[in-house]
Design a protein around this motif. Structure first.
Motif, PDB file in Angstrom:
ATOM      1  N   ARG A 224       0.830  -1.223   0.000  1.00 60.70           N
ATOM      2  CA  ARG A 224       0.000   0.000   0.000  1.00 60.70           C
ATOM      3  C   ARG A 224       0.858   1.265   0.000  1.00 60.70           C
ATOM      4  N   GLN A 225       2.082   1.178   0.508  1.00 59.76           N
ATOM      5  CA  GLN A 225       2.951   2.351   0.563  1.00 59.76           C
ATOM      6  C   GLN A 225       3.523   2.710  -0.801  1.00 59.76           C
ATOM      7  N   TRP A 226       3.509   1.768  -1.745  1.00 61.60           N
ATOM      8  CA  TRP A 226       4.196   1.966  -3.019  1.00 61.60           C
ATOM      9  C   TRP A 226       3.272   2.392  -4.147  1.00 61.60           C
ATOM     10  N   THR A 227       1.974   2.260  -3.999  1.00 64.14           N
ATOM     11  CA  THR A 227       1.085   2.533  -5.124  1.00 64.14           C
ATOM     12  C   THR A 227      -0.275   3.001  -4.643  1.00 64.14           C
ATOM     13  N   HIS A 228      -0.990   3.660  -5.550  1.00 59.47           N
ATOM     14  CA  HIS A 228      -2.370   4.091  -5.289  1.00 59.47           C
ATOM     15  C   HIS A 228      -3.365   3.289  -6.127  1.00 59.47           C
ATOM     16  N   LYS A 229      -2.886   2.317  -6.913  1.00 63.98           N
ATOM     17  CA  LYS A 229      -3.750   1.548  -7.806  1.00 63.98           C
ATOM     18  C   LYS A 229      -3.982   0.150  -7.230  1.00 63.98           C
ATOM     19  N   LEU A 230      -5.218  -0.311  -7.315  1.00 65.72           N
ATOM     20  CA  LEU A 230      -5.574  -1.599  -6.739  1.00 65.72           C
ATOM     21  C   LEU A 230      -4.830  -2.738  -7.421  1.00 65.72           C
ATOM     22  N   GLY A 231      -4.777  -2.726  -8.749  1.00 64.89           N
ATOM     23  CA  GLY A 231      -4.110  -3.803  -9.473  1.00 64.89           C
ATOM     24  C   GLY A 231      -2.647  -3.920  -9.094  1.00 64.89           C
ATOM     25  N   ALA A 232      -1.963  -2.786  -9.064  1.00 62.96           N
ATOM     26  CA  ALA A 232      -0.539  -2.795  -8.694  1.00 62.96           C
ATOM     27  C   ALA A 232      -0.358  -3.238  -7.251  1.00 62.96           C
ATOM     28  N   MET A 233      -1.275  -2.838  -6.384  1.00 62.88           N
ATOM     29  CA  MET A 233      -1.174  -3.228  -4.974  1.00 62.88           C
ATOM     30  C   MET A 233      -1.336  -4.732  -4.810  1.00 62.88           C
ATOM     31  N   VAL A 234      -2.284  -5.331  -5.528  1.00 59.65           N
ATOM     32  CA  VAL A 234      -2.502  -6.774  -5.431  1.00 59.65           C
ATOM     33  C   VAL A 234      -1.265  -7.530  -5.915  1.00 59.65           C
ATOM     34  N   ILE A 235      -0.683  -7.073  -7.033  1.00 63.43           N
ATOM     35  CA  ILE A 235       0.512  -7.739  -7.574  1.00 63.43           C
ATOM     36  C   ILE A 235       1.690  -7.599  -6.620  1.00 63.43           C
ATOM     37  N   LEU A 236       1.918  -6.372  -6.123  1.00 62.82           N
ATOM     38  CA  LEU A 236       3.019  -6.154  -5.185  1.00 62.82           C
ATOM     39  C   LEU A 236       2.825  -6.952  -3.896  1.00 62.82           C
ATOM     40  N   SER A 237       1.601  -7.038  -3.423  1.00 58.79           N
ATOM     41  CA  SER A 237       1.329  -7.820  -2.207  1.00 58.79           C
ATOM     42  C   SER A 237       1.693  -9.280  -2.417  1.00 58.79           C
ATOM     43  N   GLY A 238       1.329  -9.809  -3.592  1.00 56.77           N
ATOM     44  CA  GLY A 238       1.683 -11.189  -3.897  1.00 56.77           C
ATOM     45  C   GLY A 238       3.193 -11.392  -3.951  1.00 56.77           C
ATOM     46  N   ILE A 239       3.905 -10.428  -4.554  1.00 58.15           N
ATOM     47  CA  ILE A 239       5.366 -10.527  -4.648  1.00 58.15           C
ATOM     48  C   ILE A 239       6.001 -10.458  -3.267  1.00 58.15           C
ATOM     49  N   PHE A 240       5.564  -9.488  -2.448  1.00 61.52           N
ATOM     50  CA  PHE A 240       6.112  -9.368  -1.095  1.00 61.52           C
ATOM     51  C   PHE A 240       5.823 -10.613  -0.272  1.00 61.52           C
ATOM     52  N   GLY A 241       4.611 -11.149  -0.417  1.00 62.61           N
ATOM     53  CA  GLY A 241       4.263 -12.355   0.328  1.00 62.61           C
ATOM     54  C   GLY A 241       5.103 -13.554  -0.089  1.00 62.61           C
ATOM     55  N   ALA A 242       5.290 -13.735  -1.408  1.00 63.09           N
ATOM     56  CA  ALA A 242       6.092 -14.854  -1.896  1.00 63.09           C
ATOM     57  C   ALA A 242       7.547 -14.722  -1.453  1.00 63.09           C
ATOM     58  N   LEU A 243       8.090 -13.503  -1.548  1.00 62.45           N
ATOM     59  CA  LEU A 243       9.467 -13.281  -1.108  1.00 62.45           C
ATOM     60  C   LEU A 243       9.623 -13.514   0.393  1.00 62.45           C
ATOM     61  N   SER A 244       8.602 -13.135   1.155  1.00 62.51           N
ATOM     62  CA  SER A 244       8.648 -13.390   2.598  1.00 62.51           C
ATOM     63  C   SER A 244       8.730 -14.882   2.881  1.00 62.51           C
ATOM     64  N   GLY A 245       7.946 -15.666   2.137  1.00 64.83           N
ATOM     65  CA  GLY A 245       7.981 -17.110   2.319  1.00 64.83           C
ATOM     66  C   GLY A 245       9.322 -17.710   1.948  1.00 64.83           C
ATOM     67  N   ILE A 246       9.873 -17.283   0.807  1.00 63.03           N
ATOM     68  CA  ILE A 246      11.150 -17.842   0.342  1.00 63.03           C
ATOM     69  C   ILE A 246      12.296 -17.445   1.264  1.00 63.03           C
ATOM     70  N   VAL A 247      12.411 -16.137   1.550  1.00 60.60           N
ATOM     71  CA  VAL A 247      13.514 -15.657   2.388  1.00 60.60           C
ATOM     72  C   VAL A 247      13.373 -16.193   3.816  1.00 60.60           C
ATOM     73  N   GLY A 248      12.140 -16.212   4.334  1.00 61.47           N
ATOM     74  CA  GLY A 248      11.926 -16.737   5.678  1.00 61.47           C
ATOM     75  C   GLY A 248      12.298 -18.208   5.780  1.00 61.47           C
TER      76      GLY A 248
END
Length: 375
Positions: A224-248
Motif C-alpha cells: 500500500r505504501q508503493w502505489t495508489h492503484k488496486l491492481g498494482a497493490m494486489v501484484i506487489l502484495s503477492g510478490i512481497f508475500g512470496a518473497l517473505s515465504g522464500i527468504v523466511g
C-alpha cells in the motif's frame, strides 16, 4: 547450512523444495487477498478467522479420531466460514460495529478451541499428540500433496478474482454505487470473504493460528505504501508475500532450530518497515525530503517577496539605495540566497546583492498567482 548451500540444495532436496514452494505460494495468495481486507478496513478479519478455525480443527479430530491434514483443514474451513457468517450477522442485526464483532468472535472461538485442545490432550488415546502445532504452525510437515492443493486453490482464487475484478473493485470503493447498478453486493462480500477464509485455512499448517493474520496483512500493508492503484497493490502484495515465504524459509533452514512460521512473519515485517521508510510516495524518508524542500522553497520565496516589495518602489531595482536596503535585510538563509543566485533572480557583486529583472518578473508572477487564488 548457509544461504549459498540452501539455494543449491533447494532444487535437489525434496523437503527444502516442498517447504519453499509451499511458503511462497502461501505468501503470494495471502498477500493478494489480504489487499482486499486492508482496503476494506477489516484488518482484524484475518485474525478473527484464523482464531475461529481452531475449534474446527479440534472438533474434526474428535469426530473422526484421525489427524489427516485434509480432514483437520476441512474442519478449520467450516469453522472459519461459520465465524465469518456470525460476524456479518452481528454487524447486520445489532448496533455493534465490525471491529467489536471481529474481536468478539475471535475471543469466543479461540477460547473454545483452547478448551477443546485441553480436553483432547487429557484423552487416553496417544493419537491426539501434535494438534497444538496448528497454533504456531510447522512448515516441516508440508508434503507434495499439500503444495499441489495450495497451487490448485491459488489458481481457483486468482481465476475468481480476475473474473469478478471490476465488481470487486467497484464494491470495494463505492458499495452503494455498485448496488445502484444492480450488482449483488452481498454475494461479492461473501465471495471475497470466503476466499480470504480459504487462504487463511491453507496457512494454518505452515504459519499457525496465531501468526496467520500477519501473513494476510503485512504484504498488503507494505504494498500500500508503493502505489495508489488496486491492481498494482494486489501484484506487489503477492510478490512481497512470496518473497517473505522464500527468504523466511531460507533463514529458517540456515539457522539452528528456527521455526519457519515466525521467521516468515518477521521477514514480512521487515518488508513493511522498509516500505514505511523508503516508499517514494508515502515513505517517511521521502516525506522528510519533501518537507525540507518545501521549507527551503518557502524561505526563498519569502526573501524574493521582500526584495520585490523594496524594489517596486524604485524605478531602478539596481539603484545603490535599493541595494543598500536589501543588504540590510537578514530574513534569509544561505541556502535560500544560493537558490536565488542559481536561478538568476539576484546577482552578487563585491559581496553586495541586488534583484535582477528576471527575479523581479518572477516576484510579480508570484504575487499575481497569490491574488488570483484569493479571488
Amino acid at each position: 547450512m548457509d544461504f549459498t548451500e540452501y539455494f543449491t540444495q533447494v532444487f535437489n532436496d525434496y523437503t527444502l523444495r516442498t517447504i519453499t514452494l509451499g511458503t511462497a505460494i502461501l505468501g503470494a495468495i495471502s498477500g493478494m487477498l489480504g489487499s482486499f481486507a486492508v482496503l476494506r478496513k477489516q484488518s482484524l478479519l484475518g485474525d478473527a478467522i484464523s482464531h475461529a478455525s481452531l475449534p474446527g480443527i479440534a472438533l474434526a479430530f474428535l469426530l473422526t479420531g484421525i489427524k489427516s491434514t485434509d480432514v483437520l483443514l476441512a474442519g478449520a474451513l467450516i469453522s472459519g466460514l461459520i465465524g465469518t457468517y456470525w460476524i456479518r450477522g452481528i454487524v447486520k442485526n445489532t448496533h455493534l460495529k465490525s471491529d467489536t464483532a471481529l474481536g468478539l468472535i475471535l475471543s469466543v472461538f479461540f477460547g473454545a478451541g483452547i478448551l477443546l485442545l485441553t480436553f483432547i490432550q487429557k484423552m487416553p488415546d496417544a493419537n491426539q499428540a501434535g494438534l497444538d502445532t496448528y497454533l504456531f504452525g510447522q512448515a516441516a510437515t508440508l508434503v507434495e500433496s499439500d503444495v499441489w492443493l495450495m497451487s490448485l486453490v491459488t489458481g481457483v482464487s486468482l481465476f475468481l478474482v480476475m473474473l469478478f475484478w471490476k465488481e470487486f473493485k467497484l464494491n470495494l470503493f463505492d458499495a452503494d454505487f455498485a448496488h445502484s447498478l444492480g450488482f449483488n453486493t452481498k454475494f461479492l462480500d461473501l465471495l471475497i470473504s470466503s476466499l480470504i477464509v480459504i487462504a487463511i485455512v491453507l496457512g494454518l499448517q505452515t504459519v499457525g493460528v496465531i501468526l496467520m493474520s500477519a501473513m494476510l496483512l503485512a504484504p498488503a500493508a507494505a504494498a500500500r505504501q508503493w502505489t495508489h492503484k488496486l491492481g498494482a497493490m494486489v501484484i506487489l502484495s503477492g510478490i512481497f508475500g512470496a518473497l517473505s515465504g522464500i527468504v523466511g524459509t531460507a533463514f529458517s533452514a540456515s539457522g539452528d532450530n528456527l521455526s519457519t512460521g515466525p521467521v516468515i512473519v518477521l521477514v514480512a515485517a521487515c518488508f513493511v518497515l522498509l516500505s514505511f521508510i523508503f516508499a517514494p510516495g508515502r515513505g517517511l524518508l521521502f516525506r522528510e525530503l519533501r518537507y525540507r524542500k518545501n521549507r527551503n522553497d518557502l524561505e526563498m520565496n519569502k526573501t524574493l517577496a521582500f526584495m520585490y516589495n523594496i524594489a517596486k518602489g524604485h524605478e531602478n531595482i539596481s539603484h545603490p539605495h535599493s541595494v543598500r536596503i536589501l543588504n540590510n535585510f537578514r530574513g534569509y538563509t544561505r541556502k535560500s540566497l544560493k537558490k536565488l543566485i542559481d536561478k538568476e533572480y539576484i546577482r552578487v557583486y563585491n559581496n553586495m546583492w541586488s534583484l535582477t529583472d528576471k527575479g523581479f518578473r518572477q516576484a510579480v508572477n508570484m504575487y499575481n498567482q497569490s491574488e488570483d487564488s484569493y479571488e
